[in-house]
Design a protein around this motif. Structure first.
Motif, PDB file in Angstrom:
ATOM      1  N   TYR A 124       0.828  -1.209   0.000  1.00  0.00           N
ATOM      2  CA  TYR A 124       0.000   0.000   0.000  1.00  0.00           C
ATOM      3  C   TYR A 124       0.860   1.256   0.000  1.00  0.00           C
ATOM      4  N   SER A 125       2.030   1.172   0.607  1.00  0.00           N
ATOM      5  CA  SER A 125       2.947   2.310   0.565  1.00  0.00           C
ATOM      6  C   SER A 125       3.445   2.549  -0.856  1.00  0.00           C
ATOM      7  N   ILE A 126       3.703   1.473  -1.593  1.00  0.00           N
ATOM      8  CA  ILE A 126       4.147   1.617  -2.987  1.00  0.00           C
ATOM      9  C   ILE A 126       3.011   2.139  -3.854  1.00  0.00           C
ATOM     10  N   ILE A 127       1.795   1.631  -3.620  1.00  0.00           N
ATOM     11  CA  ILE A 127       0.649   2.082  -4.413  1.00  0.00           C
ATOM     12  C   ILE A 127       0.390   3.569  -4.195  1.00  0.00           C
ATOM     13  N   SER A 128       0.653   4.048  -2.984  1.00  0.00           N
ATOM     14  CA  SER A 128       0.428   5.470  -2.704  1.00  0.00           C
ATOM     15  C   SER A 128       1.354   6.372  -3.514  1.00  0.00           C
TER      16      SER A 128
END
Length: 365
Positions: A124-128
Motif C-alpha cells: 500500500y505504501s508503494i501504491i500510494s
C-alpha cells in the motif's frame, strides 16, 4: 515227490516272499497316502489362515478408510477462517488449486485474509506513490488487486518507474524507464532523441542516433525488493533496420550494490549476430580468369568474450538482455543497487537502437 514238494515249497516260498513284498508296498502306499492327506490338511489350514489374514487386512483397510473419512469430515467442519488461515501459509498458485476442491474451500481461498498475506507488506505504501492509487484500494478485493498488479504494471514516482508482482510467487518487480536512467549525451539531440511508441510501457523511449561513447546507468534502493530473493536486471530494447556498431562488439554490464561486490559480464546487443555466426554468408567474387569464394567480414570471429549472452524476445515484442544478478538478503539490508551498460573502449560509432528501460525481477522468471 520230494522234488515236487521242494519245488512246491520253493514256489510257496517264492509266493511267500512275493506276498511280503506286496504287503510292504501296500504299507508304503498307505504311508504315502497318510503323508498326502497330512499335506492336504496342512495346505487347507494354510489357505484358511491366508484367507483369514486377507479378511483381517481388508477389515483394517476399511477401518483406515473410515478414519480418513472421519478426518476429512472433521476438516470440513473447521471454521472458514481456520481454513483460510491454513491456505494463507501456502502460495498464490496453491490457493487457486484449493479453490477447486469444494465450495467451502473456494470461499476460504478467495477471502481477503488469504490474499492479503500474498501481497507485499509495503504494497500500500508503494501504491500510494502512484498518480491514481484510489481506484485500486477502494474498488478491488485483495485477490483482484493481486492479479491486477500481476497483469497491469502500476506507474510510480511520477511515471518514471513501474511496479508489478510476479504471478506465481508474489515477489516485487520494477522497471526503470529510460527517462529515469543516466544516459551519457542523452539530452543532446544530435546523439539521442526521445520518441513515443505505441507498444512501449512508458510515454517516451530513448532512440540512439549515433554515439561513440555508449553508457547507460541506473539505480534502485535495495529496500524496495523482496527479501530472500535472487534478482536479475534486464536491459529492454529493440533495434531498427538501420542498427549498426554492435555487430562485433560486446558491451560490458555490471549489477550490484554500490561500493560492494558486483556481477560483471559481456553481452551482445546485436540480436542477429548468433544467426550470422551459425550461417555465415559466402559472397562470390567473379573475375575474368578466376573465381574465388571469401568469407563475409561479418562472420569473422570478433575480439571479446564469445561466451557472452545474447538478446531474447519478450512476450511484449521487445528484446531483453540480462545484465547480472543479485541476491537480496533478509530485512535490514540497505544500500543502492547500481546497473550499467557501456561500450567506451573502441570508440566506433553506434546507432539505430531504441531503449525502453531496465527491468529488475526475480531471476528465472
Amino acid at each position: 515227490m520230494y522234488i515236487y514238494r521242494d519245488r512246491r515249497e520253493t514256489r510257496t516260498g517264492m509266493y511267500g516272499i512275493k506276498g511280503e513284498a506286496e504287503e510292504r508296498h501296500i504299507e508304503r502306499e498307505s504311508e504315502n497316502n497318510s503323508v498326502c492327506d497330512f499335506l492336504f490338511v496342512r495346505m487347507g489350514m494354510n489357505m484358511a489362515t491366508q484367507n483369514d489374514r486377507e479378511r483381517e487386512i481388508k477389515k483394517l483397510e476399511e477401518e483406515d478408510d473410515d478414519d480418513d473419512d472421519k478426518a476429512v469430515d472433521y476438516f470440513y467442519k473447521l471454521p472458514g477462517d481456520c481454513i483460510a488461515n491454513i491456505i494463507s501459509f501456502t502460495s498464490p498458485c496453491d490457493a487457486c488449486r484449493f479453490s477447486l476442491v469444494s465450495p467451502a474451500f473456494r470461499s476460504a481461498a478467495e477471502s481477503n485474509s488469504v490474499w492479503e498475506r500474498f501481497l507485499p507488506p509495503d504494497c500500500y505504501s508503494i501504491i500510494s506513490r502512484s498518480p491514481s492509487p484510489l481506484p485500486l484500494l477502494s474498488c478491488l478485493s485483495k485477490k483482484d488487486l493481486y492479479f491486477s498488479l500481476c497483469d497491469f504494471p502500476l506507474f510510480i514516482d511520477d511515471g518514471k518507474k513501474s511496479f508489478s508482482l510476479e504471478k506465481w510467487s508474489g515477489k516485487k518487480c520494477y522497471m526503470i524507464s529510460a527517462r529515469d536512467l543516466l544516459i551519457v549525451w542523452g539530452d543532446t539531440s544530435r546523439y539521442w532523441r526521445w520518441i513515443p511508441l505505441p507498444d512501449a510501457r512508458f510515454p517516451e523511449v530513448a532512440e540512439l542516433i549515433a554515439v561513440c561513447w555508449f553508457e547507460i546507468r541506473g539505480k534502485l534502493d535495495v529496500r524496495m525488493l523482496s527479501p530472500l530473493t535472487t534478482y536479475a536486471a534486464y536491459l529492454v530494447f529493440k533495434s531498427t533496420t538501420s542498427a549498426y556498431g554492435f555487430e562485433h562488439l560486446p558491451v560490458e554490464t555490471t549489477f550490484g550494490l554500490v561500493g560492494g561486490e558486483t556481477s560483471k559480464r559481456n553481452v551482445y546487443l546485436d540480436a542477429e549476430r548468433r544467426r550470422r555466426q551459425r550461417y555465415p554468408t559466402l559472397p562470390r567474387r567473379l573475375g575474368r580468369n578466376y573465381r574465388s569464394t571469401i568469407l563475409d567480414s561479418r562472420s569473422c570471429v570478433p575480439e571479446g568474450n564469445e561466451n557472452g549472452t545474447y538478446p531474447k524476445e519478450r512476450k511484449d515484442g521487445w528484446l531483453e538482455i540480462e545484465l547480472g544478478d543479485f541476491y537480496c538478503g533478509g530485512d535490514g539490508q540497505d544500500g543502492e543497487l547500481e546497473m550499467s551498460v557501456l561500450e567506451v573502449k573502441r570508440g566506433n560509432w553506434k546507432g539505430g537502437f531504441i531503449f525502453e528501460g531496465i527491468e529488475i525481477r526475480p531471476k528465472g522468471v
